[in-house]
Design a protein around this motif. Structure first.
Motif, PDB file in Angstrom:
ATOM      1  N   ILE B  13       0.837  -1.195   0.000  1.00 18.32           N
ATOM      2  CA  ILE B  13       0.000   0.000   0.000  1.00 18.32           C
ATOM      3  C   ILE B  13       0.873   1.246   0.000  1.00 18.32           C
ATOM      4  CG2 ILE B  13      -1.908  -1.139   1.206  1.00 18.32           C
ATOM      5  CD1 ILE B  13      -1.007   0.343   3.737  1.00 18.32           C
ATOM      6  N   GLN B  14       0.238   2.363  -0.235  1.00 16.10           N
ATOM      7  CA  GLN B  14       0.929   3.642  -0.286  1.00 16.10           C
ATOM      8  C   GLN B  14       1.092   4.197   1.138  1.00 16.10           C
ATOM      9  OE1 GLN B  14       1.398   4.370  -3.635  1.00 16.10           O
ATOM     10  NE2 GLN B  14       2.867   5.951  -3.055  1.00 16.10           N
ATOM     11  N   GLU B  15       2.180   4.886   1.359  1.00 18.69           N
ATOM     12  CA  GLU B  15       2.401   5.569   2.634  1.00 18.69           C
ATOM     13  C   GLU B  15       1.189   6.446   2.964  1.00 18.69           C
ATOM     14  OE1 GLU B  15       5.901   7.951   2.538  1.00 18.69           O
ATOM     15  OE2 GLU B  15       5.709   8.623   4.619  1.00 18.69           O
ATOM     16  N   GLY B  16       0.759   6.402   4.223  1.00 14.76           N
ATOM     17  CA  GLY B  16      -0.365   7.217   4.668  1.00 14.76           C
ATOM     18  C   GLY B  16      -1.695   6.484   4.689  1.00 14.76           C
ATOM     19  N   GLU B  17      -1.772   5.350   3.997  1.00 14.31           N
ATOM     20  CA  GLU B  17      -3.018   4.577   3.997  1.00 14.31           C
ATOM     21  C   GLU B  17      -3.147   3.758   5.279  1.00 14.31           C
ATOM     22  OE1 GLU B  17      -3.546   3.951  -0.845  1.00 14.31           O
ATOM     23  OE2 GLU B  17      -3.111   2.237   0.430  1.00 14.31           O
ATOM     24  N   ASN B  18      -4.371   3.300   5.522  1.00 10.91           N
ATOM     25  CA  ASN B  18      -4.645   2.428   6.670  1.00 10.91           C
ATOM     26  C   ASN B  18      -4.754   0.990   6.187  1.00 10.91           C
ATOM     27  OD1 ASN B  18      -4.890   4.819   8.132  1.00 10.91           O
ATOM     28  ND2 ASN B  18      -7.118   4.863   7.898  1.00 10.91           N
ATOM     29  N   LEU B  19      -4.506   0.043   7.086  1.00  7.96           N
ATOM     30  CA  LEU B  19      -4.625  -1.367   6.711  1.00  7.96           C
ATOM     31  C   LEU B  19      -4.984  -2.200   7.928  1.00  7.96           C
ATOM     32  CD1 LEU B  19      -1.783  -3.381   7.446  1.00  7.96           C
ATOM     33  CD2 LEU B  19      -0.936  -1.191   6.594  1.00  7.96           C
ATOM     34  N   THR B  20      -5.561  -3.370   7.647  1.00 10.94           N
ATOM     35  CA  THR B  20      -5.877  -4.324   8.716  1.00 10.94           C
ATOM     36  C   THR B  20      -5.431  -5.709   8.293  1.00 10.94           C
ATOM     37  OG1 THR B  20      -7.813  -3.023   9.379  1.00 10.94           O
ATOM     38  CG2 THR B  20      -7.694  -5.292  10.172  1.00 10.94           C
ATOM     39  N   GLN B  80       3.637   3.830   7.399  1.00 12.72           N
ATOM     40  CA  GLN B  80       4.898   4.466   7.015  1.00 12.72           C
ATOM     41  C   GLN B  80       5.840   3.400   6.477  1.00 12.72           C
ATOM     42  OE1 GLN B  80       6.281   6.534  10.503  1.00 12.72           O
ATOM     43  NE2 GLN B  80       4.497   7.871  10.579  1.00 12.72           N
ATOM     44  N   PRO B  81       6.818   3.801   5.654  1.00 13.54           N
ATOM     45  CA  PRO B  81       7.774   2.818   5.102  1.00 13.54           C
ATOM     46  C   PRO B  81       8.452   1.978   6.183  1.00 13.54           C
ATOM     47  CG  PRO B  81       7.975   4.881   3.921  1.00 13.54           C
ATOM     48  CD  PRO B  81       7.010   5.135   5.053  1.00 13.54           C
ATOM     49  N   GLY B  82       8.634   2.532   7.373  1.00 15.46           N
ATOM     50  CA  GLY B  82       9.240   1.781   8.473  1.00 15.46           C
ATOM     51  C   GLY B  82       8.376   0.643   8.990  1.00 15.46           C
ATOM     52  N   ASP B  83       7.118   0.615   8.585  1.00 18.88           N
ATOM     53  CA  ASP B  83       6.223  -0.477   8.995  1.00 18.88           C
ATOM     54  C   ASP B  83       6.418  -1.719   8.124  1.00 18.88           C
ATOM     55  OD1 ASP B  83       3.566   1.932   9.492  1.00 18.88           O
ATOM     56  OD2 ASP B  83       5.007   1.122  10.948  1.00 18.88           O
ATOM     57  N   THR B  84       7.177  -1.589   7.059  1.00 20.06           N
ATOM     58  CA  THR B  84       7.426  -2.711   6.154  1.00 20.06           C
ATOM     59  C   THR B  84       8.039  -3.888   6.906  1.00 20.06           C
ATOM     60  OG1 THR B  84       7.649  -1.321   4.189  1.00 20.06           O
ATOM     61  CG2 THR B  84       8.786  -3.445   4.149  1.00 20.06           C
ATOM     62  N   ILE B 110       5.240  -0.976   2.358  1.00 25.34           N
ATOM     63  CA  ILE B 110       4.690   0.384   2.317  1.00 25.34           C
ATOM     64  C   ILE B 110       5.518   1.198   1.330  1.00 25.34           C
ATOM     65  CG2 ILE B 110       4.005   2.407   3.649  1.00 25.34           C
ATOM     66  CD1 ILE B 110       2.659  -0.230   4.519  1.00 25.34           C
ATOM     67  N   ARG B 111       4.860   1.688   0.296  1.00 23.12           N
ATOM     68  CA  ARG B 111       5.537   2.452  -0.747  1.00 23.12           C
ATOM     69  C   ARG B 111       5.564   3.931  -0.375  1.00 23.12           C
ATOM     70  NH1 ARG B 111       1.626  -0.463  -3.391  1.00 23.12           N
ATOM     71  NH2 ARG B 111       0.515   1.455  -3.907  1.00 23.12           N
TER      72      ARG B 111
END
Lengths: 115, 112
Positions: B13-20, B80-84, B110-111
């Motif tokens: 997903i793109q940086e700033g989006e939410n996910l579950t 955030q990219p650090g969540d990758t 996270i892109r």
């Protein structure tokens, strides 16, 4: 702060060879675990121990043996290596298995290839 | 055989989006944990949930344990990219708490 130390980091075995993966922890944890992780997958429990002298099988124990003569050490033995045992092996330890106090600390892993 | 099924397997997903991310089982677990694993390293514990219906927050991460203690979810807000990384759920079945079972993992990218 050593935590959980695994050796070796990498190893290549020929089919039929034997080896021991070493694991030691300096946190005086009673519980120790051995897992394997195949590429892109989660971890599968091989063996675990709830204290010195006590071991029990996990999900995938076939082809492996363990011993727990001291609180600190929990070696994993492969007697006749097979290609299916190619994987990354993780050792972990925790103070208990239950609830919020079950914080498993993992070693950095041993990457094993059997050719 | 007691299983923990995670979904989705992959998520980009793109940086700033939410996910579950979801972790489901047909078995009851005495506790359930979420780990994050970086390449070449062992998993690192993020949270443990114990009580059915429990919700725990860790900065932008929200963890929930199902009422029946058979499922859990991890929600990340403003990724955030650090969540990758690889996110793993793990649990001790009520029938044998020492035999920790891991899910197959969700690989999150996270892109920027």
């Amino acid at each position: 702060n050593a935590g959980v130390t695994q050796t070796p980091k990498f190893r290549i075995l020929k089919i039929g060879q034997s080896m021991t993966l070493q694991c030691t922890q300096d946190m005086n944890h009673n519980y120790m675990y051995w897992y394997r992780q195949d590429p892109g997958m989660g971890l599968k429990l091989i063996y675990y121990s709830v204290g010195a002298g006590i071991t029990d099988k996990g999900e995938v124990p076939n082809g492996y043996n363990v011993s727990r003569s001291t609180t600190e050490d929990f070696p994993l033995r492969l007697e006749l290596a097979a290609p299916s045992q190619t994987s990354v092996y993780f050792c972990a330890s925790s103070t208990t298995a239950l609830g919020t106090k079950n914080i498993q600390y993992f070693g950095a892993g041993t990457r094993l290839s059997v050719l | 055989t007691q299983l923990l099924e995670q979904s989705p397997q992959f998520l980009s997903i793109q940086e700033g989006e939410n996910l579950t991310v979801y972790c489901n089982s047909s078995s009851v677990f005495s506790s359930l944990q979420w780990y994050r694993q970086e390449p070449g390293e062992g998993p690192v514990l993020l949270v443990t949930v114990v009580t059915g219906g429990e919700v725990k927050k860790l900065k932008r991460l929200t963890f929930q344990f199902g009422d029946a203690r058979k499922d859990s979810s991890l929600h990340i807000t403003a990724a955030q990219p650090g969540d990758t990384g690889l996110y793993l759920c793990a649990g001790g079945p009520e029938s044998s708490a020492s035999k920790i079972i891991f899910g197959s993992g969700t690989r999150l990218s996270i892109r920027p």
